[in-house]
Scaffold this motif. Structure first.
Motif, PDB file in Angstrom:
ATOM      1  N   MET A  87       0.944  -1.259  -0.053  1.00 33.94           N
ATOM      2  CA  MET A  87      -0.074   0.023  -0.019  1.00 33.94           C
ATOM      3  C   MET A  87       0.790   1.247   0.149  1.00 33.94           C
ATOM      4  SD  MET A  87      -3.212  -0.621  -0.577  1.00 33.94           S
ATOM      5  CE  MET A  87      -3.603   0.975  -0.483  1.00 33.94           C
ATOM      6  N   ALA A  88       2.177   1.306   0.651  1.00 40.39           N
ATOM      7  CA  ALA A  88       2.844   2.470   0.685  1.00 40.39           C
ATOM      8  C   ALA A  88       3.480   2.778  -0.723  1.00 40.39           C
ATOM      9  CB  ALA A  88       4.186   2.163   1.664  1.00 40.39           C
ATOM     10  N   ALA A  89       3.706   1.416  -1.664  1.00 41.90           N
ATOM     11  CA  ALA A  89       4.004   1.586  -2.883  1.00 41.90           C
ATOM     12  C   ALA A  89       3.071   2.351  -3.737  1.00 41.90           C
ATOM     13  CB  ALA A  89       4.433   0.202  -3.386  1.00 41.90           C
ATOM     14  N   ILE A  90       1.613   1.586  -3.556  1.00 42.53           N
ATOM     15  CA  ILE A  90       0.661   2.275  -4.174  1.00 42.53           C
ATOM     16  C   ILE A  90       0.570   3.858  -3.846  1.00 42.53           C
ATOM     17  CG2 ILE A  90      -1.802   2.162  -4.421  1.00 42.53           C
ATOM     18  CD1 ILE A  90      -1.340  -0.743  -4.430  1.00 42.53           C
ATOM     19  N   SER A  95       0.945   9.490  -5.599  1.00 43.65           N
ATOM     20  CA  SER A  95       1.301  10.718  -5.023  1.00 43.65           C
ATOM     21  C   SER A  95       2.459  11.366  -6.075  1.00 43.65           C
ATOM     22  CB  SER A  95       2.024  10.560  -3.740  1.00 43.65           C
ATOM     23  OG  SER A  95       1.103  10.146  -2.775  1.00 43.65           O
ATOM     24  N   SER A  96       3.038  10.207  -6.827  1.00 40.95           N
ATOM     25  CA  SER A  96       4.179  10.872  -7.525  1.00 40.95           C
ATOM     26  C   SER A  96       3.565  11.255  -9.070  1.00 40.95           C
ATOM     27  CB  SER A  96       5.092  10.050  -7.786  1.00 40.95           C
ATOM     28  OG  SER A  96       5.713   9.489  -6.456  1.00 40.95           O
ATOM     29  N   THR A  97       2.622  10.786  -9.339  1.00 38.39           N
ATOM     30  CA  THR A  97       1.920  11.013 -10.581  1.00 38.39           C
ATOM     31  C   THR A  97       0.713  11.819 -11.028  1.00 38.39           C
ATOM     32  OG1 THR A  97       0.895   8.596 -10.615  1.00 38.39           O
ATOM     33  CG2 THR A  97       3.012   8.729 -11.437  1.00 38.39           C
ATOM     34  N   LEU A  98       0.013  11.954  -9.800  1.00 34.85           N
ATOM     35  CA  LEU A  98      -1.472  12.530  -9.831  1.00 34.85           C
ATOM     36  C   LEU A  98      -1.399  13.829  -9.112  1.00 34.85           C
ATOM     37  CD1 LEU A  98      -3.518   9.389  -9.108  1.00 34.85           C
ATOM     38  CD2 LEU A  98      -3.280  10.366 -11.302  1.00 34.85           C
ATOM     39  N   THR A  99      -2.201  14.861 -10.007  1.00 35.38           N
ATOM     40  CA  THR A  99      -2.136  16.252  -9.023  1.00 35.38           C
ATOM     41  C   THR A  99      -3.707  16.471  -9.196  1.00 35.38           C
ATOM     42  OG1 THR A  99      -0.201  16.877 -10.325  1.00 35.38           O
ATOM     43  CG2 THR A  99      -1.500  18.418  -9.041  1.00 35.38           C
ATOM     44  N   LYS A 224      10.194   2.062 -15.511  1.00 35.37           N
ATOM     45  CA  LYS A 224      10.825   1.877 -16.658  1.00 35.37           C
ATOM     46  C   LYS A 224      12.053   2.717 -16.880  1.00 35.37           C
ATOM     47  CE  LYS A 224       9.037   0.719 -21.281  1.00 35.37           C
ATOM     48  NZ  LYS A 224       7.805   0.569 -21.926  1.00 35.37           N
ATOM     49  N   LYS A 225      11.413   4.030 -16.723  1.00 38.88           N
ATOM     50  CA  LYS A 225      12.893   5.126 -17.351  1.00 38.88           C
ATOM     51  C   LYS A 225      13.388   5.684 -16.028  1.00 38.88           C
ATOM     52  CE  LYS A 225       9.815   7.038 -21.004  1.00 38.88           C
ATOM     53  NZ  LYS A 225       8.798   7.673 -20.554  1.00 38.88           N
ATOM     54  N   GLU A 226      14.596   5.312 -16.406  1.00 39.12           N
ATOM     55  CA  GLU A 226      15.533   6.210 -15.130  1.00 39.12           C
ATOM     56  C   GLU A 226      15.373   7.780 -15.005  1.00 39.12           C
ATOM     57  OE1 GLU A 226      19.116   4.753 -14.895  1.00 39.12           O
ATOM     58  OE2 GLU A 226      19.413   6.251 -13.325  1.00 39.12           O
ATOM     59  N   SER A 227      14.863   8.354 -15.883  1.00 38.37           N
ATOM     60  CA  SER A 227      14.654   9.840 -15.957  1.00 38.37           C
ATOM     61  C   SER A 227      13.634  10.278 -14.782  1.00 38.37           C
ATOM     62  CB  SER A 227      14.108  10.472 -17.396  1.00 38.37           C
ATOM     63  OG  SER A 227      13.058   9.675 -17.778  1.00 38.37           O
ATOM     64  N   GLU A 228      12.616   9.254 -14.583  1.00 41.39           N
ATOM     65  CA  GLU A 228      11.784   9.532 -13.388  1.00 41.39           C
ATOM     66  C   GLU A 228      12.369   9.298 -11.900  1.00 41.39           C
ATOM     67  OE1 GLU A 228       7.304   9.362 -14.537  1.00 41.39           O
ATOM     68  OE2 GLU A 228       8.237   7.470 -15.685  1.00 41.39           O
ATOM     69  N   TYR A 229      13.521   8.742 -11.949  1.00 43.24           N
ATOM     70  CA  TYR A 229      14.007   8.105 -10.674  1.00 43.24           C
ATOM     71  C   TYR A 229      13.861   9.227  -9.637  1.00 43.24           C
ATOM     72  CZ  TYR A 229      16.918   6.228  -7.035  1.00 43.24           C
ATOM     73  OH  TYR A 229      17.386   5.709  -5.868  1.00 43.24           O
ATOM     74  N   ILE A 230      14.600  10.286 -10.109  1.00 45.56           N
ATOM     75  CA  ILE A 230      14.900  11.401  -9.002  1.00 45.56           C
ATOM     76  C   ILE A 230      13.439  12.027  -8.354  1.00 45.56           C
ATOM     77  CG2 ILE A 230      15.824  13.928  -8.251  1.00 45.56           C
ATOM     78  CD1 ILE A 230      18.208  12.958 -10.410  1.00 45.56           C
ATOM     79  N   HIS A 231      12.547  12.209  -9.251  1.00 48.16           N
ATOM     80  CA  HIS A 231      11.362  12.594  -8.673  1.00 48.16           C
ATOM     81  C   HIS A 231      10.780  11.686  -7.925  1.00 48.16           C
ATOM     82  CE1 HIS A 231       7.262  14.281  -8.652  1.00 48.16           C
ATOM     83  NE2 HIS A 231       6.697  13.025  -9.136  1.00 48.16           N
ATOM     84  N   PHE A 232      10.553  10.316  -8.027  1.00 47.21           N
ATOM     85  CA  PHE A 232       9.765   9.412  -7.254  1.00 47.21           C
ATOM     86  C   PHE A 232      10.839   9.182  -5.928  1.00 47.21           C
ATOM     87  CE2 PHE A 232       6.559   6.800  -9.056  1.00 47.21           C
ATOM     88  CZ  PHE A 232       6.236   7.218 -10.192  1.00 47.21           C
ATOM     89  N   ARG A 233      12.094   9.156  -5.950  1.00 50.33           N
ATOM     90  CA  ARG A 233      13.039   8.889  -4.732  1.00 50.33           C
ATOM     91  C   ARG A 233      12.630  10.263  -3.720  1.00 50.33           C
ATOM     92  NH1 ARG A 233      14.553   4.821  -2.350  1.00 50.33           N
ATOM     93  NH2 ARG A 233      15.858   3.900  -3.916  1.00 50.33           N
ATOM     94  N   LYS A 234      12.454  11.292  -4.359  1.00 48.76           N
ATOM     95  CA  LYS A 234      11.966  12.693  -3.528  1.00 48.76           C
ATOM     96  C   LYS A 234      10.811  12.399  -2.827  1.00 48.76           C
ATOM     97  CE  LYS A 234      14.871  16.248  -5.756  1.00 48.76           C
ATOM     98  NZ  LYS A 234      15.202  17.341  -6.865  1.00 48.76           N
ATOM     99  N   MET A 235       9.892  12.041  -3.514  1.00 47.70           N
ATOM    100  CA  MET A 235       8.527  11.809  -3.086  1.00 47.70           C
ATOM    101  C   MET A 235       8.709  10.670  -1.926  1.00 47.70           C
ATOM    102  SD  MET A 235       6.551  13.788  -4.500  1.00 47.70           S
ATOM    103  CE  MET A 235       4.896  13.229  -3.995  1.00 47.70           C
ATOM    104  N   SER A 236       9.523   9.771  -2.043  1.00 48.92           N
ATOM    105  CA  SER A 236       9.383   8.472  -1.131  1.00 48.92           C
ATOM    106  C   SER A 236      10.158   9.085  -0.014  1.00 48.92           C
ATOM    107  CB  SER A 236      10.293   7.537  -1.781  1.00 48.92           C
ATOM    108  OG  SER A 236      10.953   6.656  -0.930  1.00 48.92           O
ATOM    109  N   ASN A 237      11.196  10.000  -0.216  1.00 42.92           N
ATOM    110  CA  ASN A 237      11.810  10.642   1.149  1.00 42.92           C
ATOM    111  C   ASN A 237      11.043  11.472   1.778  1.00 42.92           C
ATOM    112  OD1 ASN A 237      14.039  11.037   2.748  1.00 42.92           O
ATOM    113  ND2 ASN A 237      14.536  12.802   1.516  1.00 42.92           N
ATOM    114  N   LEU A 238       9.821  12.016   1.289  1.00 40.90           N
ATOM    115  CA  LEU A 238       9.003  13.082   1.750  1.00 40.90           C
ATOM    116  C   LEU A 238       7.643  12.177   2.690  1.00 40.90           C
ATOM    117  CD1 LEU A 238       8.492  15.930  -0.614  1.00 40.90           C
ATOM    118  CD2 LEU A 238       9.905  15.795   1.266  1.00 40.90           C
ATOM    119  N   ILE A 239       7.408  11.082   1.709  1.00 46.51           N
ATOM    120  CA  ILE A 239       6.111  10.450   2.327  1.00 46.51           C
ATOM    121  C   ILE A 239       6.683   9.683   3.474  1.00 46.51           C
ATOM    122  CG2 ILE A 239       4.704   8.464   1.868  1.00 46.51           C
ATOM    123  CD1 ILE A 239       4.301   9.387  -0.914  1.00 46.51           C
TER     124      ILE A 239
END
Ligand code: PLP
Length: 394
Positions: A87-90, A95-99, A224-239
């Motif tokens: 659920m944390a992954a979901i 959180s990383s893709t929707l506004t 799939k794409k490396e280019s999205e990694y920093i955004h997701f990692r930042k979100m993970s660090n915040l959540i």
């Protein structure tokens, strides 16, 4: 091990293992919350990202990273982010893709809380949510809105094992610049690799097949794409919903035997589905390896095995189900799935109790539906164990 010439067995055993300064053949448990800097300059460079290194375990930890690399490699993705639960992954994915103002389409046959988090938390944040039968591609097409950003499917879906066509849906998503995420928990990367069919994100509950031993709660988002990694990692660090080093170690350890466990889950499930189909007390059996399964051809296209999950409907509904579930041997009455031990449960009152009744009925989660997670015990013992329960149904 990032070489595609290796088979999945070799990848399971070797993926993600880091060269350790001690020469350890497995990545040890770095059970530490924080990491020392050599000096203030070093600390500052790490924070600026001018030098790679470890700062704080919520941000990055070698044991967690080893597990993440293993899963990214098995899925054929660029990067993975370990989470405290499926659920944390979901939550991290949404959180990383929707506004606010975005629209998401989600399969109706999914893990119950996936629907609940969309209808409660994300609806409250202003995300528009459509829950539909994604096994029908035409329904996916007609659900599209001009603000659709994400399509989320679970296939085979929970608990009815309905199958959605990953490739066809990924084509719809890319035609409108939306992304496709697949919950691949039921299959594991051994049996299905959604990136090959155009998915952008894969999520897993590590709690299930990947760890495989019913002793960890964990999750992962694979990109799939490396280019999205920093955004997701930042979100993970915040959540902050990260997996801890010990659980990551256990999951990584479980992955070494994933390929042989999946093989045995599949073999046992095949035998048990045959037994159930020939059982006069059973109305129907949902199992993707059944030639009469409504999406059997799609299953064959995108899955390399049919997995360890079976759902079936008993004559006599819930009353018969109770008799069965309270009298089986070997099988344990418990939710969750994907472990070495076989489990039996009742979706309408257990895993899917949080899903509103009309949605449950639409997703074919009837009161007489029983779900099995077939383990890796001896098939004869599992069949005899079910038989002990069936004898109590008159
Ligand atoms: C269990 C499960 C989840 C949630 O995972 P947790 O680790 O329990 O949070 C999500 N999707 C599927 C398909 C699951 O089976």
């Amino acid at each position: 091990m990032n070489d595609d010439s290796y088979g999945m067995g070799t990848k399971c055993v070797h993926s993600g293992i880091k060269d350790d300064p001690t020469g350890a053949v497995v990545t040890p448990i770095y059970q530490t919350s924080t990491f020392k800097f050599r000096d203030t300059e070093h600390g500052a460079r790490l924070f600026k990202g001018e030098e790679q290194g470890y700062i704080y375990t919520r941000m990055r930890n070698p044991t967690i990273e080893a597990m993440e690399d293993a899963i990214a490699n098995l899925e054929g993705g660029a990067k993975a982010i370990g989470c405290a639960s499926g659920m944390a992954a979901i939550n991290l994915l949404f959180s990383s893709t929707l506004t606010a103002g975005d629209h998401i389409i989600c399969s109706e046959a999914v893990y119950g809380p996936t629907i609940s988090i969309l209808q409660t938390l994300f609806a409250k944040y202003g995300v528009e949510v459509s829950i539909i039968d994604t096994s029908d591609v035409s329904l996916v097409k007609s659900a599209i809105r001009n603000n659709t950003k994400l399509i989320f499917i679970e296939t085979p879906g929970n608990p009815s094992l309905i199958i959605s066509d990953i490739q066809a849906i990924s084509e719809i998503a890319s035609s409108i610049n939306a992304k496709l995420a697949v919950d691949n928990t039921f299959m594991s990367p051994i049996l299905q690799q959604p990136f090959k069919f155009g998915a952008d994100y894969v999520i897993h509950s590590l709690t299930k097949f990947l760890n495989g031993h019913a002793d960890v709660i964990g999750g992962v988002v694979v990109l799939k794409k490396e280019s999205e990694y920093i955004h997701f990692r930042k979100m993970s660090n915040l959540i902050g919903g990260v997996i801890d080093p010990f659980n990551a170690f256990l999951v990584h350890r479980g992955i070494k035997t994933l390929h042989i466990r999946m093989q045995r889950h599949c073999e046992n499930a095949e035998k048990i589905s045959t037994y159930l189909k020939n059982n006069p007390k059973v109305i129907w059996v949902h199992y993707p390896g059944d030639k009469n399964h409504p999406q059997y051809e799609i299953a064959r296209k995108q899955m390399t095995g049919f997995g360890g999950m079976i759902a079936f409907e008993l004559k006599g509904g819930l009353e018969a189900g109770k008799k069965l579930m309270d009298n089986v041997k070997v099988w344990q009455l418990a939710v969750s799935l994907g472990g070495v031990e076989s489990l039996i449960q009742h979706p309408a009152t257990m895993t899917h109790a949080s899903v509103p009744k009309e949605l449950r009925e639409k997703a074919k989660i009837t009161d007489g539906l029983v779900r099995l997670s077939v383990g890796i015990e001896d098939a004869d013992d599992l069949i005899n164990g079910l038989e002990s329960g069936f004898r109590h149904i008159t």
